[in-house]
Design a protein around this motif. Structure first.
Motif, PDB file in Angstrom:
ATOM      1  N   ALA A  79       0.816  -1.212   0.000  1.00 40.35           N
ATOM      2  CA  ALA A  79       0.000   0.000   0.000  1.00 40.35           C
ATOM      3  C   ALA A  79       0.849   1.261   0.000  1.00 40.35           C
ATOM      4  CB  ALA A  79      -0.926  -0.007   1.204  1.00 40.35           C
ATOM      5  N   GLU A  80       1.979   1.211   0.740  1.00 36.53           N
ATOM      6  CA  GLU A  80       2.856   2.384   0.751  1.00 36.53           C
ATOM      7  C   GLU A  80       3.395   2.661  -0.642  1.00 36.53           C
ATOM      8  OE1 GLU A  80       2.788   0.122   3.075  1.00 36.53           O
ATOM      9  OE2 GLU A  80       3.341   0.887   5.034  1.00 36.53           O
ATOM     10  N   GLN A 184      -9.030  -7.843   4.874  1.00 37.20           N
ATOM     11  CA  GLN A 184     -10.021  -6.876   4.404  1.00 37.20           C
ATOM     12  C   GLN A 184     -10.557  -7.269   3.033  1.00 37.20           C
ATOM     13  OE1 GLN A 184      -7.780  -3.301   4.785  1.00 37.20           O
ATOM     14  NE2 GLN A 184      -8.070  -3.191   6.984  1.00 37.20           N
ATOM     15  N   LEU A 337     -12.350  -1.089  -0.642  1.00 41.58           N
ATOM     16  CA  LEU A 337     -12.000  -1.324   0.755  1.00 41.58           C
ATOM     17  C   LEU A 337     -12.615  -0.283   1.664  1.00 41.58           C
ATOM     18  CD1 LEU A 337      -8.326  -2.411   0.317  1.00 41.58           C
ATOM     19  CD2 LEU A 337     -10.213  -3.792   1.096  1.00 41.58           C
ATOM     20  N   LEU A 341     -13.860  -1.012   5.293  1.00 41.31           N
ATOM     21  CA  LEU A 341     -13.303  -0.317   6.464  1.00 41.31           C
ATOM     22  C   LEU A 341     -14.420   0.278   7.306  1.00 41.31           C
ATOM     23  CD1 LEU A 341     -10.179   1.746   5.435  1.00 41.31           C
ATOM     24  CD2 LEU A 341     -10.306  -0.295   6.820  1.00 41.31           C
ATOM     25  N   ARG A 345     -15.287  -0.627  11.132  1.00 44.39           N
ATOM     26  CA  ARG A 345     -15.312   0.383  12.196  1.00 44.39           C
ATOM     27  C   ARG A 345     -16.646   0.410  12.907  1.00 44.39           C
ATOM     28  NH1 ARG A 345     -12.962   4.415   8.353  1.00 44.39           N
ATOM     29  NH2 ARG A 345     -10.759   3.947   8.432  1.00 44.39           N
TER      30      ARG A 345
ATOM     31  N   PHE B 222       4.735   4.006  15.307  1.00 46.02           N
ATOM     32  CA  PHE B 222       3.739   3.112  14.729  1.00 46.02           C
ATOM     33  C   PHE B 222       4.066   1.661  15.028  1.00 46.02           C
ATOM     34  CE2 PHE B 222       0.711   1.271  12.114  1.00 46.02           C
ATOM     35  CZ  PHE B 222       1.299   0.320  11.311  1.00 46.02           C
ATOM     36  N   ARG B 235      -1.537   4.979  14.059  1.00 48.67           N
ATOM     37  CA  ARG B 235      -2.041   3.724  13.534  1.00 48.67           C
ATOM     38  C   ARG B 235      -3.217   3.983  12.599  1.00 48.67           C
ATOM     39  NH1 ARG B 235      -4.828  -1.226  16.619  1.00 48.67           N
ATOM     40  NH2 ARG B 235      -3.982  -2.894  15.333  1.00 48.67           N
ATOM     41  N   TYR B 238      -1.902   5.228   9.267  1.00 51.60           N
ATOM     42  CA  TYR B 238      -1.350   4.146   8.470  1.00 51.60           C
ATOM     43  C   TYR B 238      -2.439   3.302   7.860  1.00 51.60           C
ATOM     44  CZ  TYR B 238       3.689   4.241   9.067  1.00 51.60           C
ATOM     45  OH  TYR B 238       5.017   4.569   8.982  1.00 51.60           O
ATOM     46  N   LEU B 239      -3.472   3.043   8.648  1.00 49.24           N
ATOM     47  CA  LEU B 239      -4.585   2.241   8.157  1.00 49.24           C
ATOM     48  C   LEU B 239      -5.209   2.867   6.933  1.00 49.24           C
ATOM     49  CD1 LEU B 239      -5.229   0.348  10.729  1.00 49.24           C
ATOM     50  CD2 LEU B 239      -7.508   0.747   9.942  1.00 49.24           C
ATOM     51  N   GLN B 240      -5.396   4.182   7.006  1.00 48.86           N
ATOM     52  CA  GLN B 240      -5.994   4.885   5.882  1.00 48.86           C
ATOM     53  C   GLN B 240      -5.144   4.708   4.637  1.00 48.86           C
ATOM     54  OE1 GLN B 240      -9.451   5.759   6.918  1.00 48.86           O
ATOM     55  NE2 GLN B 240      -8.756   6.955   5.203  1.00 48.86           N
ATOM     56  N   TYR B 241      -3.841   4.861   4.779  1.00 42.50           N
ATOM     57  CA  TYR B 241      -2.976   4.713   3.620  1.00 42.50           C
ATOM     58  C   TYR B 241      -3.005   3.286   3.109  1.00 42.50           C
ATOM     59  CZ  TYR B 241      -0.726   9.273   3.988  1.00 42.50           C
ATOM     60  OH  TYR B 241      -0.461  10.610   3.995  1.00 42.50           O
ATOM     61  N   ARG B 242      -3.010   2.330   4.050  1.00 49.04           N
ATOM     62  CA  ARG B 242      -2.878   0.945   3.638  1.00 49.04           C
ATOM     63  C   ARG B 242      -4.127   0.411   3.004  1.00 49.04           C
ATOM     64  NH1 ARG B 242       0.653  -2.176   8.152  1.00 49.04           N
ATOM     65  NH2 ARG B 242       2.581  -1.182   7.556  1.00 49.04           N
ATOM     66  N   ALA B 243      -5.258   0.821   3.522  1.00 52.05           N
ATOM     67  CA  ALA B 243      -6.475   0.177   3.061  1.00 52.05           C
ATOM     68  C   ALA B 243      -7.222   0.990   2.032  1.00 52.05           C
ATOM     69  CB  ALA B 243      -7.376  -0.075   4.265  1.00 52.05           C
ATOM     70  N   ILE B 391       5.751   7.796   7.324  1.00 57.34           N
ATOM     71  CA  ILE B 391       5.128   7.654   6.004  1.00 57.34           C
ATOM     72  C   ILE B 391       4.677   9.003   5.472  1.00 57.34           C
ATOM     73  CG2 ILE B 391       2.886   7.033   7.009  1.00 57.34           C
ATOM     74  CD1 ILE B 391       3.761   5.331   3.919  1.00 57.34           C
TER      75      ILE B 391
END
Lengths: 351, 552
Positions: A79-80, A184, A337, A341, A345, B222, B235, B238-243, B391
């Motif tokens: 993802a990064e 996910q 996603l 998500l 949540r 993190f 955290r 990071y979640l936002q970026y990852r998902a 990040i």
């Protein structure tokens, strides 16, 4: 006192000149329209890989030995790297993006970042494991499984469906990784196939059943081995990593048939629209779906992934892909996603 | 007799140490402003990305507020614990007759070298059910506490961040003027009372600088909190970026983190400033050493306390890493890649440390010698990069680098720039603490002798802040060796460091392969620490010999 000032001034002037030169100078990367397919730019093939170096590093070496094309790889989180590619836009130095899951590929597809792959590359893989519009193709498959502790449980004692995990006998004995991309994707698939309400019920049932949360797949398998939990929802190939280091590791995979818990996801590649070396990139795409590479992925003891090229069979230790009866779903749609998500949540699985 | 500078500074007043010139030299303020502007790049990026997003909605919903609460709780608890540990051990290792204090000074600072995600991983491997230590203990009927949640996060972050306070306070204790304590003792105040009423206030700016680093570090961390399952702001980002692959909500959360940082900085200003200048030191005069406090019957408890903390911080990761390493050697793993990665790590960290100290010097000079609205704002700007998760800084530099960096994009230059943006505050804090101890009359004497303001600063003040520069440089060196997200995204391709090797191996469960680089990281990190620790040694030895010869 006076001798220090000229020295300082000189130093500052040199520094300023150097910075100015660095800022203004340098060539620009040629835009894709300037070079045709037969006219690659100079330099090595640049790959952004969400797959770890320990897993695919050797594959790149094999490719260079086979074709003579040099490769430079940037390893990082899937993802990064996707976020980086989106920021870089059409100025990106990358030619190929190798993602760990289809969701990332779908997101890049939606953003129009990929060039269309040649038809003969796409045809090597079943339709299920590539994008509908030809922008990306799956290279290896990863199956969702239940990893269980063999000291505690026999294979038939492990549920045949993820929906059974909400039963009271599994209270506090199950682990999942809600922040992990593969999980996910699995929940997204569940929403697609079974609908939002069933998925919500299942999630709430699992939480009520005291499911343990982990950061990613690796800690889950580790916890199963230690006996902290009895069952974990993971991707199939993590187990073999542990077994390779220690063959007395007390865990095994249960493959689920005809259940959304047995989702087959893919790690795949796409060629970037901004690539200045499309010929080399296509050569790589052809090679990675060829028998040499596919055989490598399925045979390395620590990997044991599913080769997706239709003419290659998986390793003996793994059940064949067509016997698994995985859920039928368009993998590109797993990039929704945001909806998943939100659901996670709402039920409180994710803060 | 002398009515000039000497007489004036003999009476402590609230006067600024700049000795009269209100305007800083342009040679100090312009570089400082440039550095401050560079540090603001991540914030500019966040604003650009957050544009058009639901700022109010995300910022005020219950989930975000819960995150805020959890984050501030962790930050406050960890900072308090780090202050306690840091100040106590700094004092024990510099001002008492603790046996082996030179060794303890290094050992107790060593946990700083361990990346927090390694610390968290090894804690889980050791203490979680079925772990190394847990099985040993449970065979004897003892259940260890769970490493997950607030407890584990608190323990891990405290263990690996208290050295920030330890190092800055050690530097302050070594550099402070013994005259004040001697005066206090002459007036009949007892040892411990002198400690409380004279020494502690003297180190307050250094302790505040150290705790500021801790607070902001906890905000940005993190690795530890995600493995130990304690959800904080970072955290969520990071979640936002990852998902979500949608950078706007992540940018909004990032801006909230920046706002939180500014609040923390304002609080620190109120707490840490040396108001009135009454404890501005005159520097240690030659021949003057600090009185060593005899611990007496406190010796054994102090020794045990040092041992316990060093054990907790180092023994857990070392044992686990050692076990992985043995497994790896048995399995015939190839460790040759460690040498290349180590070379890269050392090179990048050295460059990063030098660049950070060079960038920090004008900012710290301007802020301490000429405190004003602009200099304070510049200093604060430098802190924003530190509190943001790696990040965010990495992506902001990708954003700017790809557009304006030209051929510098994805070169070592860009990477060093990222390190400076990320870790500048460590250097600033240490240099600032050192500068505060430089007496005003020395600079004034230089000016009286005819040198220009800037020359006086460069030739007189800056060398006297050397100790702070070295301490700051060592800190940045250590932290850079552990850095992960920016290195992954911005380093030249193929530039693997020890930290990236450890991450990629543990990520894919190749623990034996992670052990060698992790061990190398810890061993290499102890070198700068030893340098910082031993630097004070020769100085006091020289003073002692001068004493003997009757010079000074």
């Amino acid at each position: 006192m006076t001798h220090i000032r000229p020295r300082w001034r000189l130093g500052a002037a040199v520094l300023a000149l150097g910075l100015a030169a660095a800022a203004c100078g340098g060539g620009t990367t040629p835009s894709p329209s300037e070079t045709g397919p037969a006219d690659d730019a100079e330099g090595p093939l640049v790959v952004y890989s969400g797959r770890g170096e320990d897993l695919v590093g050797e594959a790149f070496e094999m490719f260079t030995a086979e074709t003579g094309i040099e490769v430079e790889v940037r390893y990082g989180g899937t993802a990064e790297l996707a976020a980086t590619l989106l920021e870089e836009g059409d100025r990106s130095p990358a030619d190929i993006y190798w993602a760990q899951d289809a969701g990332a590929l779908g997101a890049m597809q939606d953003a129009g970042m990929f060039a269309t792959l040649p038809a003969d590359v796409l045809d090597r893989v079943d339709q299920k494991f590539r994008s509908a519009d030809g922008s990306w193709v799956g290279v290896t498959g990863r199956v969702r499984t239940l990893v269980y502790n063999t000291d505690e449980l026999g294979e038939d004692e492990v549920p045949a469906s993820v929906f059974d995990l909400t039963d009271p006998e599994w209270q506090g004995r199950v682990g999942w990784a809600p922040t992990n991309g593969s999980f996910q994707s699995f929940v997204t698939a569940m929403r697609e196939i079974h609908g939002e309400d069933t998925t919500r019920e299942w999630l709430e049932g699992m939480l009520a059943n005291d499911v343990k949360e982990f950061e990613s797949n690796t800690p889950i398998v580790d916890a199963v081995g230690r006996g902290e939990i009895s069952v974990g929802l993971v991707n199939h190939y993590y187990l073999y990593r542990f077994l390779a280091e220690d063959d007395t590791f007390p865990a095994a995979n249960k493959f689920l048939s005809a259940d959304v818990g047995g989702l087959v996801n893919v790690a795949g590649i796409g060629i970037l629209q901004s690539s200045t070396r499309p010929a080399a990139a296509q050569a790589f795409a052809e090679w990675v779906l060829g028998s040499q590479a596919q055989g490598y992925f399925s045979s390395v003891r620590e990997e044991l992934e599913y080769p997706l090229a239709t003419d290659v069979t998986a390793a003996e230790e793994l059940p064949a892909l067509d016997t698994l009866n995985p859920p039928d779903i368009d993998l590109s749609s797993l990039d929704d996603l945001e909806g998943t998500l939100q659901l996670l949540r709402e039920v409180g699985a994710l803060e | 007799m002398t009515a000039g500078p000497a007489a004036r500074s003999a009476v402590p007043t609230g006067r600024r140490p700049s000795g009269g010139s209100r305007q800083a030299s342009l040679a100090v303020s312009v570089p400082a402003l440039l550095v401050g502007a560079a540090s603001l790049l991540p914030v500019v990026y966040l604003v650009a990305r957050a544009w058009g997003g639901d700022l109010i909605g995300i910022a005020t919903n219950g989930r975000t507020l819960a995150l805020l609460g959890r984050t501030t709780l962790l930050a406050a608890a960890v900072t308090a614990a780090c202050l306690l540990l840091g100040v106590t051990f700094a004092f024990l290792t510099t001002r008492t007759d603790l046996p082996g204090r030179r060794i303890w000074a290094i050992l107790l600072a060593l946990p700083l070298v361990v990346p927090t995600f390694v610390g968290a991983y090894t804690l889980i491997a050791a203490v979680a059910p079925g772990g190394l230590f847990a099985t040993w203990f449970s065979a004897r009927g003892v259940t260890l506490p769970s490493p997950y949640g607030f407890g584990g996060a608190f323990f891990t972050l405290t263990m690996y961040s208290y050295p920030y306070v330890l190092l800055t306070v050690q530097a302050a204790l070594r550099g402070s003027d013994p005259a004040l304590e001697e005066a206090s003792r002459t007036l009949g105040v007892g040892t411990w009372a002198t400690l409380r009423r004279v020494t502690l206030p003297q180190i307050r700016p250094a302790a505040a600088a150290g705790s500021l680093l801790v607070v902001l570090y906890v905000l940005s961390d993190f690795g530890a909190v995600s493995l130990l399952r304690y959800s904080t702001f970072t955290r969520a980002i990071y979640l936002q970026y990852r998902a979500a692959f949608d950078r706007t909500p992540a940018a909004i959360l990032g801006l909230m983190l920046v706002a939180l940082t500014i609040v923390v900085l304002v609080v620190e200003t109120r707490v840490g400033r040396d108001r009135g200048g009454q404890f501005r030191g005159r520097g240690a005069a030659p021949g003057r050493r600090h009185t060593t406090v005899a611990l007496g019957r406190w010796r054994l408890p102090a020794f045990l306390a040092c041992g316990a903390v060093a054990l907790a911080g180092l023994a857990v990761p070392m044992t686990v890493i050692g076990t992985w390493l043995l497994r790896g050697i048995e399995a015939g793993e190839d460790f040759s890649f460690v040498f290349r990665a180590a070379r890269h790590s050392l090179w990048a960290s050295l460059l990063g440390a030098v660049a950070a100290v060079a960038a920090a010097m004008p900012v710290a000079l301007w802020a301490t010698r000429h405190p004003g609205r602009w200099s304070r704002a510049t200093e604060r700007a430098a802190f924003t990069g530190y509190a943001l998760p790696g990040i965010v800084v990495a992506l902001s530099l990708v954003f700017f680098g790809i557009r304006f960096g030209g051929p510098l994009y994805q070169t070592t230059v860009m990477l060093i720039f990222a390190y400076v943006v990320l870790f500048l505050p460590q250097a600033i804090g240490a240099i600032r603490a050192s500068l505060l101890q430089v007496p005003a009359n020395v600079e004034e004497a230089a000016r009286t002798l005819g040198s220009r303001p800037l020359t006086a600063v460069l030739r007189v003040v800056v060398p006297l802040a050397r100790r702070g520069a070295v301490a700051g440089g060592a800190l940045v060196f250590l932290t850079t060796m552990k850095e992960l997200p920016a290195t992954l995204l911005l380093a030249p391709i193929g530039f693997d460091t020890l930290a990236t090797r450890v991450w990629s191996s543990t990520n894919e469960a190749f623990f034996a392969r992670a052990a060698a680089p992790a061990l190398a990281l810890i061993l290499l990190g102890s070198v700068p620490l030893a340098v910082v620790s031993f630097r004070s040694g020769p100085a006091s030895r020289t003073l002692r010999s001068q004493d003997r010869d009757g010079v000074g």
